[in-house]
Design a protein around this motif. Sequence first.
Motif, mmCIF file in Angstrom:
data_model
loop_
_atom_site.group_PDB
_atom_site.id
_atom_site.type_symbol
_atom_site.label_atom_id
_atom_site.label_comp_id
_atom_site.label_asym_id
_atom_site.label_seq_id
_atom_site.Cartn_x
_atom_site.Cartn_y
_atom_site.Cartn_z
ATOM 1 N N MET A 68 0.829 -1.210 0.000
ATOM 2 C CA MET A 68 0.000 0.000 0.000
ATOM 3 C C MET A 68 0.861 1.256 0.000
ATOM 4 S SD MET A 68 -2.977 1.407 -0.013
ATOM 5 C CE MET A 68 -4.171 0.132 0.389
ATOM 6 N N GLU A 69 1.937 1.246 0.778
ATOM 7 C CA GLU A 69 2.835 2.402 0.816
ATOM 8 C C GLU A 69 3.532 2.594 -0.528
ATOM 9 O OE1 GLU A 69 4.649 5.750 2.057
ATOM 10 O OE2 GLU A 69 3.058 4.649 3.094
ATOM 11 N N GLU A 70 3.903 1.504 -1.180
ATOM 12 C CA GLU A 70 4.503 1.583 -2.516
ATOM 13 C C GLU A 70 3.534 2.243 -3.496
ATOM 14 O OE1 GLU A 70 7.657 -0.044 -4.290
ATOM 15 O OE2 GLU A 70 8.030 1.125 -2.481
ATOM 16 N N LEU A 71 2.275 1.908 -3.376
ATOM 17 C CA LEU A 71 1.275 2.485 -4.273
ATOM 18 C C LEU A 71 1.051 3.965 -3.978
ATOM 19 C CD1 LEU A 71 -1.957 0.697 -5.399
ATOM 20 C CD2 LEU A 71 -1.970 3.130 -4.902
ATOM 21 N N ILE A 72 0.985 4.308 -2.702
ATOM 22 C CA ILE A 72 0.731 5.704 -2.321
ATOM 23 C C ILE A 72 1.899 6.605 -2.713
ATOM 24 C CG2 ILE A 72 0.383 7.284 -0.372
ATOM 25 C CD1 ILE A 72 -1.092 4.995 1.050
ATOM 26 N N LYS A 76 3.266 2.340 -7.543
ATOM 27 C CA LYS A 76 3.561 0.986 -7.994
ATOM 28 C C LYS A 76 2.459 0.056 -7.491
ATOM 29 C CE LYS A 76 8.582 1.613 -8.162
ATOM 30 N NZ LYS A 76 9.904 1.131 -7.673
ATOM 31 N N TRP A 77 1.644 -0.431 -8.414
ATOM 32 C CA TRP A 77 0.432 -1.153 -8.047
ATOM 33 C C TRP A 77 0.576 -2.670 -8.079
ATOM 34 C CZ3 TRP A 77 -1.064 -4.428 -11.900
ATOM 35 C CH2 TRP A 77 -0.559 -4.161 -13.185
ATOM 36 N N TYR A 78 1.593 -3.186 -8.778
ATOM 37 C CA TYR A 78 1.647 -4.622 -9.043
ATOM 38 C C TYR A 78 1.846 -5.465 -7.786
ATOM 39 C CZ TYR A 78 6.530 -3.066 -9.271
ATOM 40 O OH TYR A 78 7.736 -2.465 -9.015
ATOM 41 N N LEU A 79 2.594 -4.942 -6.802
ATOM 42 C CA LEU A 79 2.815 -5.715 -5.573
ATOM 43 C C LEU A 79 1.503 -5.913 -4.821
ATOM 44 C CD1 LEU A 79 4.772 -7.091 -3.650
ATOM 45 C CD2 LEU A 79 5.207 -4.876 -2.575
ATOM 46 N N THR A 124 -7.062 9.743 -7.303
ATOM 47 C CA THR A 124 -6.182 9.024 -8.234
ATOM 48 C C THR A 124 -5.587 7.783 -7.575
ATOM 49 O OG1 THR A 124 -4.358 10.511 -7.618
ATOM 50 C CG2 THR A 124 -5.606 11.040 -9.626
ATOM 51 N N ARG A 125 -5.090 7.953 -6.337
ATOM 52 C CA ARG A 125 -4.559 6.791 -5.626
ATOM 53 C C ARG A 125 -5.678 5.793 -5.316
ATOM 54 N NH1 ARG A 125 -0.795 9.902 -6.533
ATOM 55 N NH2 ARG A 125 1.177 9.966 -5.386
ATOM 56 N N GLY A 126 -6.841 6.317 -4.976
ATOM 57 C CA GLY A 126 -7.969 5.430 -4.676
ATOM 58 C C GLY A 126 -8.382 4.595 -5.871
ATOM 59 N N LEU A 127 -8.375 5.183 -7.056
ATOM 60 C CA LEU A 127 -8.730 4.443 -8.267
ATOM 61 C C LEU A 127 -7.679 3.385 -8.589
ATOM 62 C CD1 LEU A 127 -10.066 7.329 -10.550
ATOM 63 C CD2 LEU A 127 -11.389 5.457 -9.549
ATOM 64 N N ILE A 128 -6.409 3.719 -8.387
ATOM 65 C CA ILE A 128 -5.340 2.739 -8.628
ATOM 66 C C ILE A 128 -5.477 1.565 -7.663
ATOM 67 C CG2 ILE A 128 -2.855 2.347 -8.605
ATOM 68 C CD1 ILE A 128 -2.484 5.285 -9.347
ATOM 69 N N ILE A 129 -5.772 1.866 -6.395
ATOM 70 C CA ILE A 129 -5.960 0.807 -5.394
ATOM 71 C C ILE A 129 -7.134 -0.089 -5.774
ATOM 72 C CG2 ILE A 129 -6.662 0.361 -3.015
ATOM 73 C CD1 ILE A 129 -5.106 2.907 -2.244
#
Length: 395
Positions: A68-72, A76-79, A124-129
């Motif tokens: 989650m921290e990587e994405l925020i 980076k969403w793949y993990l 934007t982060r919410g949509l990626i998550i």
Amino acid sequence: AYDIQILLRYFLSGISMSIMLRYFKKSFFASYLGSMAYAFCGYAIYTGTKHGLFLVPMILLPVLVVAMEELISKKKWYLLTVLTAISVLSSYYFLYMNTIALGIYFIVRILCTKEYRNIKTFFTRGLIITGSYLIGAAIGSVTLFNSFGGYVGSSRSSGGSVSSFLSTTPLFYRPLWLSDFFIGFLSDYYSPGLWLRIGLAPLALLAIILVFTRVRKKEIKPIFLLLTLFCIIPVFGYVLNGFSNVSNRWCYIYIVALIFILAEYLDDFRSLTNIEIGLMCAVTAFYGLIIFFTQKHRTDTGLGAFSLLVITLLTLLILNNDRFHISKKAGQRIILTITLLSVILNANMYITNTQGEVPHLNNYVKKGTSMAKMSATALKYLDEATKDEEGQEDK
């Protein structure tokens, strides 16, 4: 094979916590100490020795926080996708709890970081998550529907309607819940009930004081206060248990937060102020008062937990006294020894304790007798009786 599997899960729990703490740039010593306290906390000892499945969310949550921290921070969403798929394959039940935990972390992280505190970043982060989660769920969809269907058809989902819950469940737990909750911080034997088990080393309890006296990561305080609130109000146990009944099987989430606090402030234990030392003495004294003036807690187990807390406090007083010239490495060895002692004694007191109606060891059978006991059903005896009757007829 089952024994090896359980031991491996304890090991992976510690590794997972180490990954999280090292990711957030905690020292090797803090990561090792925190991982050890996490892997053998009260929840792990209680659930892992009975139901190995309950160690799986302890393995997954720390690395999910890293994802989650990587994405925020790096988009980076793949993990997160990969770990979501693994979570779906492992257990829908605990994926639900971990999703709520990650949601809390995401919201608090956004609100507490000036750089991210805007509507654009939030959405934007919410949509990626959301997209990452959906892809991960699709990868593990083979078991998602099976596990969800099993959950819907099980007793976990038959706790009654929300209106029934609201009409039968009080706003707060019983009056002694708070004292049991406080004592249970150090001793796994004492639990308020409903699966709420913490049982951490005394340093973790004393580290909470530093959350309110020292300014570090802004996210720590609100997350700690929110999860503590979850522990003392039944409705949160109801929601986090999938709206079936009140249960605090989610408390491993609280333990992850407590271990992070311990690792964050571990180096500060050598530079305590007089106010912080006074507060730690007050907490220790209050713990002792509950132990000595309540018959329920005035037992060998309670006295043992209190003794460990006193030893920890005395050690911190020595480390902060200029008269004693103790090097950093020597201080780390002392702290590590006390933590090891706390973990070993806490586990031993819980496993071997004979207080209560059913000692923990009585839940197990002797090695080599499990298959015989599992097969000792009514059908087996009926089959044997039938064979005896047939044998007598032949004679």
